[in-house]
Design a protein around this motif. Structure first.
Motif, PDB file in Angstrom:
ATOM      1  N   TYR A 181      11.668   8.746  11.103  1.00  0.00           N
ATOM      2  CA  TYR A 181      11.287   7.388  10.700  1.00  0.00           C
ATOM      3  C   TYR A 181       9.944   7.397   9.969  1.00  0.00           C
ATOM      4  CZ  TYR A 181      15.039   4.816  13.027  1.00  0.00           C
ATOM      5  OH  TYR A 181      16.252   4.281  13.372  1.00  0.00           O
ATOM      6  N   GLY A 182       9.042   8.291  10.375  1.00  0.00           N
ATOM      7  CA  GLY A 182       7.771   8.398   9.671  1.00  0.00           C
ATOM      8  C   GLY A 182       7.956   8.861   8.232  1.00  0.00           C
ATOM      9  N   ALA A 183       8.840   9.846   8.031  1.00  0.00           N
ATOM     10  CA  ALA A 183       9.125  10.305   6.667  1.00  0.00           C
ATOM     11  C   ALA A 183       9.778   9.211   5.844  1.00  0.00           C
ATOM     12  CB  ALA A 183      10.028  11.537   6.719  1.00  0.00           C
ATOM     13  N   MET A 184      10.663   8.420   6.483  1.00  0.00           N
ATOM     14  CA  MET A 184      11.323   7.324   5.778  1.00  0.00           C
ATOM     15  C   MET A 184      10.300   6.250   5.379  1.00  0.00           C
ATOM     16  SD  MET A 184      14.171   4.696   7.203  1.00  0.00           S
ATOM     17  CE  MET A 184      12.851   3.925   8.164  1.00  0.00           C
ATOM     18  N   ILE A 185       9.374   5.936   6.284  1.00  0.00           N
ATOM     19  CA  ILE A 185       8.336   4.952   5.981  1.00  0.00           C
ATOM     20  C   ILE A 185       7.449   5.443   4.839  1.00  0.00           C
ATOM     21  CG2 ILE A 185       6.267   3.831   6.905  1.00  0.00           C
ATOM     22  CD1 ILE A 185       7.674   3.732   9.603  1.00  0.00           C
ATOM     23  N   PHE A 186       7.166   6.752   4.832  1.00  0.00           N
ATOM     24  CA  PHE A 186       6.366   7.306   3.736  1.00  0.00           C
ATOM     25  C   PHE A 186       7.079   7.138   2.401  1.00  0.00           C
ATOM     26  CE2 PHE A 186       5.471  10.873   0.886  1.00  0.00           C
ATOM     27  CZ  PHE A 186       4.103  10.732   0.715  1.00  0.00           C
ATOM     28  N   LEU A 187       8.371   7.479   2.362  1.00  0.00           N
ATOM     29  CA  LEU A 187       9.115   7.412   1.109  1.00  0.00           C
ATOM     30  C   LEU A 187       9.325   5.976   0.644  1.00  0.00           C
ATOM     31  CD1 LEU A 187      11.824  10.166   1.763  1.00  0.00           C
ATOM     32  CD2 LEU A 187       9.840  10.330   0.254  1.00  0.00           C
ATOM     33  N   GLY A 189       7.552   3.085   1.836  1.00  0.00           N
ATOM     34  CA  GLY A 189       6.403   2.193   1.854  1.00  0.00           C
ATOM     35  C   GLY A 189       5.125   2.787   1.312  1.00  0.00           C
ATOM     36  N   ILE A 190       4.747   3.949   1.832  1.00  0.00           N
ATOM     37  CA  ILE A 190       3.459   4.524   1.449  1.00  0.00           C
ATOM     38  C   ILE A 190       3.455   4.957  -0.012  1.00  0.00           C
ATOM     39  CG2 ILE A 190       1.827   6.389   1.948  1.00  0.00           C
ATOM     40  CD1 ILE A 190       2.657   6.269   4.829  1.00  0.00           C
ATOM     41  N   THR A 191       4.602   5.425  -0.514  1.00  0.00           N
ATOM     42  CA  THR A 191       4.652   5.796  -1.927  1.00  0.00           C
ATOM     43  C   THR A 191       4.393   4.584  -2.823  1.00  0.00           C
ATOM     44  OG1 THR A 191       7.063   5.515  -1.857  1.00  0.00           O
ATOM     45  CG2 THR A 191       6.185   7.749  -1.566  1.00  0.00           C
ATOM     46  N   GLY A 192       4.920   3.412  -2.421  1.00  0.00           N
ATOM     47  CA  GLY A 192       4.639   2.199  -3.182  1.00  0.00           C
ATOM     48  C   GLY A 192       3.164   1.834  -3.137  1.00  0.00           C
ATOM     49  N   PHE A 193       2.544   2.009  -1.966  1.00  0.00           N
ATOM     50  CA  PHE A 193       1.107   1.743  -1.840  1.00  0.00           C
ATOM     51  C   PHE A 193       0.302   2.697  -2.715  1.00  0.00           C
ATOM     52  CE2 PHE A 193      -2.884   2.844   0.336  1.00  0.00           C
ATOM     53  CZ  PHE A 193      -3.532   1.617   0.278  1.00  0.00           C
ATOM     54  N   LEU A 194       0.669   3.975  -2.710  1.00  0.00           N
ATOM     55  CA  LEU A 194      -0.037   4.950  -3.547  1.00  0.00           C
ATOM     56  C   LEU A 194       0.150   4.647  -5.024  1.00  0.00           C
ATOM     57  CD1 LEU A 194       0.751   8.246  -1.597  1.00  0.00           C
ATOM     58  CD2 LEU A 194      -1.388   6.969  -1.623  1.00  0.00           C
ATOM     59  N   PHE A 195       1.316   4.114  -5.392  1.00  0.00           N
ATOM     60  CA  PHE A 195       1.545   3.744  -6.790  1.00  0.00           C
ATOM     61  C   PHE A 195       0.591   2.634  -7.216  1.00  0.00           C
ATOM     62  CE2 PHE A 195       3.680   0.577  -9.507  1.00  0.00           C
ATOM     63  CZ  PHE A 195       3.728   1.293 -10.685  1.00  0.00           C
ATOM     64  N   PHE A 196       0.473   1.599  -6.396  1.00  0.00           N
ATOM     65  CA  PHE A 196      -0.425   0.490  -6.745  1.00  0.00           C
ATOM     66  C   PHE A 196      -1.886   0.931  -6.735  1.00  0.00           C
ATOM     67  CE2 PHE A 196       3.275  -2.053  -5.331  1.00  0.00           C
ATOM     68  CZ  PHE A 196       3.441  -2.813  -6.481  1.00  0.00           C
ATOM     69  N   SER A 219      -0.329   7.900 -16.734  1.00  0.00           N
ATOM     70  CA  SER A 219      -0.546   8.131 -15.307  1.00  0.00           C
ATOM     71  C   SER A 219       0.687   8.792 -14.708  1.00  0.00           C
ATOM     72  CB  SER A 219      -0.861   6.811 -14.594  1.00  0.00           C
ATOM     73  OG  SER A 219      -1.108   7.037 -13.221  1.00  0.00           O
ATOM     74  N   PRO A 220       0.826  10.122 -14.857  1.00  0.00           N
ATOM     75  CA  PRO A 220       2.019  10.804 -14.329  1.00  0.00           C
ATOM     76  C   PRO A 220       2.098  10.783 -12.809  1.00  0.00           C
ATOM     77  CG  PRO A 220       0.403  12.398 -15.132  1.00  0.00           C
ATOM     78  CD  PRO A 220      -0.087  11.049 -15.546  1.00  0.00           C
ATOM     79  N   ILE A 221       0.942  10.804 -12.135  1.00  0.00           N
ATOM     80  CA  ILE A 221       0.972  10.796 -10.671  1.00  0.00           C
ATOM     81  C   ILE A 221       1.505   9.465 -10.159  1.00  0.00           C
ATOM     82  CG2 ILE A 221      -0.419  10.975  -8.588  1.00  0.00           C
ATOM     83  CD1 ILE A 221      -2.278  12.839 -10.052  1.00  0.00           C
ATOM     84  N   SER A 222       1.035   8.363 -10.732  1.00  0.00           N
ATOM     85  CA  SER A 222       1.542   7.053 -10.329  1.00  0.00           C
ATOM     86  C   SER A 222       3.021   6.914 -10.655  1.00  0.00           C
ATOM     87  CB  SER A 222       0.742   5.944 -11.026  1.00  0.00           C
ATOM     88  OG  SER A 222      -0.625   5.989 -10.645  1.00  0.00           O
ATOM     89  N   HIS A 223       3.438   7.461 -11.785  1.00  0.00           N
ATOM     90  CA  HIS A 223       4.859   7.417 -12.144  1.00  0.00           C
ATOM     91  C   HIS A 223       5.688   8.222 -11.140  1.00  0.00           C
ATOM     92  CE1 HIS A 223       8.559   8.355 -14.422  1.00  0.00           C
ATOM     93  NE2 HIS A 223       8.362   7.157 -14.948  1.00  0.00           N
ATOM     94  N   PHE A 224       5.145   9.327 -10.660  1.00  0.00           N
ATOM     95  CA  PHE A 224       5.862  10.125  -9.659  1.00  0.00           C
ATOM     96  C   PHE A 224       6.052   9.337  -8.370  1.00  0.00           C
ATOM     97  CE2 PHE A 224       5.463  12.894  -5.916  1.00  0.00           C
ATOM     98  CZ  PHE A 224       6.627  13.626  -6.046  1.00  0.00           C
ATOM     99  N   TRP A 225       4.986   8.647  -7.912  1.00  0.00           N
ATOM    100  CA  TRP A 225       5.115   7.845  -6.686  1.00  0.00           C
ATOM    101  C   TRP A 225       6.141   6.738  -6.871  1.00  0.00           C
ATOM    102  CZ3 TRP A 225       3.609  10.697  -3.144  1.00  0.00           C
ATOM    103  CH2 TRP A 225       2.370  11.358  -3.127  1.00  0.00           C
ATOM    104  N   ALA A 226       6.173   6.141  -8.056  1.00  0.00           N
ATOM    105  CA  ALA A 226       7.168   5.098  -8.312  1.00  0.00           C
ATOM    106  C   ALA A 226       8.575   5.671  -8.402  1.00  0.00           C
ATOM    107  CB  ALA A 226       6.815   4.351  -9.601  1.00  0.00           C
ATOM    108  N   THR A 227       8.685   6.881  -8.919  1.00  0.00           N
ATOM    109  CA  THR A 227       9.998   7.484  -9.109  1.00  0.00           C
ATOM    110  C   THR A 227      10.687   7.783  -7.789  1.00  0.00           C
ATOM    111  OG1 THR A 227       9.329   8.456 -11.224  1.00  0.00           O
ATOM    112  CG2 THR A 227      11.210   9.464 -10.113  1.00  0.00           C
ATOM    113  N   ILE A 228       9.941   8.243  -6.787  1.00  0.00           N
ATOM    114  CA  ILE A 228      10.559   8.636  -5.525  1.00  0.00           C
ATOM    115  C   ILE A 228      10.659   7.483  -4.542  1.00  0.00           C
ATOM    116  CG2 ILE A 228       9.704  10.983  -5.817  1.00  0.00           C
ATOM    117  CD1 ILE A 228       7.597  10.420  -3.706  1.00  0.00           C
TER     118      ILE A 228
END
Length: 287
Positions: A181-187, A189-196, A219-228
């Motif tokens: 569940y922690g990995a799911m929350i990261f993928l 929720g947290i990835t969206g937070f890192l994107f913003f 911003s390739p890093i932000s695009h990566f967070w949005a992609t996953i």
């Protein structure tokens, strides 16, 4: 020839899972939630709003919200079905017996994963009659529905493989479920937070850069967070114009679904590889 491709673990898991009452009670709960949402949506847009008809735009809104709710339910249920696949066998002291059979580690892991995926696919198929209401009112293309369900399939297989991996490398089911569940929350929720956060820092850098204000954002890093992030892909599938907005913000022209597919296929392969390697790790050490 057929015996080479047969998987007794998968056959046994399918029989046990589909004969259990809790499986069908879970399916009933899943469909009840979707039915309550559809009924409430129809009431709000017909009786409570003062209009007795449905517009195509309203039908598409129902399709979009129904897809998001169904994705949320799938992501919530999948870890519960896969995170205890191996650790439960270990707690019941039946794993050693399973390992002494002629089944390979690959057959055991794949059989456990496919049995869970089969039940989840049954849940998705069972919800198709509710989607038929969307086509009754119009506003949604069949290609969008097919794309959404393929997106569901890739996501649940990836989350299921993560659950199988943690179930293999941990000894307790509760620990495996928490980490999954922690990995799911990261993928999700947290990835969206890192994107913003990344986009905010990029915008701050552009605003304080003086002469660099006319530079095209990159911003390739932000695009990566949005992609996953599953939510970002869901939005770009439902609203294609959002993909163009994301491209203009990050400066990356690669479609989101390509990066999403590549990442989650590699993630699935990596998790299954770790699970297969670690399944008999203790036996090799004891030798």
């Amino acid at each position: 020839m057929m015996g080479r491709f047969s998987n007794p673990v998968l056959t046994k898991e399918l029989k046990l899972r589909f004969r259990a009452f809790k499986s069908f009670s879970g399916l009933m709960f899943y469909l009840a939630v979707l039915c309550i949402f559809v009924t409430g949506f129809l009431l709000i847009y017909t009786q409570f709003s003062g209009t007795a008809f449905f517009r195509p735009s309203d039908s598409f809104t129902m399709f979009a919200v129904l897809s998001v709710i169904q994705m949320g339910l799938v992501m919530f249920i999948t870890p519960g079905l896969t995170a205890g696949a191996i650790s439960t066998e270990r707690e019941k002291q039946t794993l050693n017996i399973l390992l002494t059979t002629t089944q390979s580690s690959t057959q055991i892991i794949v059989g456990k994963l496919l049995s869970s995926v089969a039940f989840l696919v049954l849940m998705l198929v069972a919800g198709l009659p509710l989607y038929s209401l969307v086509f009754l009112f119009g506003g949604v293309a069949p290609s969008q529905l097919i794309t959404i369900f393929l997106f569901y399939l890739v996501t649940l297989i990836a989350i299921g493989s993560i659950g199988i991996m943690f179930s293999t490398i941990t000894k307790r089911t509760i620990v495996s479920m928490i980490t999954t569940y922690g990995a799911m929350i990261f993928l999700a929720g947290i990835t969206g937070f890192l994107f913003f956060v990344g986009m905010s820092m990029e915008q701050m850098f552009i605003n304080t850069g003086g002469p660099q204000q006319n530079v095209t954002p990159f911003s390739p890093i932000s695009h990566f967070w949005a992609t996953i992030n599953p939510g970002v892909l869901m939005v770009t599938i439902l609203y294609p114009e959002m993909a163009t907005s994301l491209e203009s913000v990050t400066g990356i022209s690669m479609p989101v679904w390509i990066g999403y597919l590549i990442f989650y296929v590699l993630l699935t392969a990596f998790c299954l590889f770790i699970a297969i390697r670690k399944l008999r790790a203790n036996m090799k050490t004891n030798r």
